[in-house]
Design a protein around this motif. Structure first.
Motif: not given
Length: 165
Positions: A17-21
């Motif tokens: 899954r992509p991640r935020d900062g």
């Protein structure tokens, strides 16, 4: 939906899954930030420089991964320095996510671990250990006093790892 477990190129379990900062997982297909590559061997100065860049960008979770690489690849005698700095970065991450209890706890734990290096005798690679410890304790107190009043801005609260840089 039953999803097979995500794996990296070597077959180890790793979320795709992509991640935020701040390292929080986003929905599959969402636009995230680039992950910090794992296992990168940097010079100590390169570690501090890259971690500071990420902290300044409001990405303390990613800075923690840079410190983690340093403790895994560096000499055993420096492990507490890099682990303590990683704990400080994770503490800032939790505080920025609004987790006041975890944030304050990790900031204090990291400060204790890093403080050992303020006594001298061990290489700190230009890290302003006393300043970082003071920053961590003040931030931990503020985070704990906020008692869930909201997340903080990770970039605005980022420490200066070095006095002049």
């Amino acid at each position: 939906m039953d999803r097979a477990r995500d794996r990296d190129e070597e077959g180890r379990a790793r979320s795709g899954r992509p991640r935020d900062g701040l390292g929080r997982p986003l929905a599959y297909g969402a636009q995230g930030v680039a992950r910090q590559p794992e296992g990168v061997v940097r010079t100590p100065a390169g570690t501090v420089r890259e971690a500071q860049r990420l902290l300044d960008a409001g990405m303390p979770f990613h800075a923690h991964e840079v410190f983690e690489d340093a403790w895994k690849s560096g000499p055993a005698g420096e492990r507490d320095l890099w682990q303590g700095l990683a704990q400080l970065a994770v503490g800032l991450t939790h505080a920025a996510r609004g987790n006041v209890t975890g944030g304050a706890r990790l900031l204090r734990r990291g400060a204790v671990r890093v403080e050992e290096y303020a006594r001298g005798g061990a290489e700190t690679y230009g890290v302003d250990v006393a300043g970082v410890v003071e920053w961590a304790r003040r931030l931990a107190d503020r985070v704990a006093a906020a008692d869930g009043a909201g997340a903080l801005d990770a970039a605005a609260e980022a420490p200066r790892l070095r006095v002049s840089g």
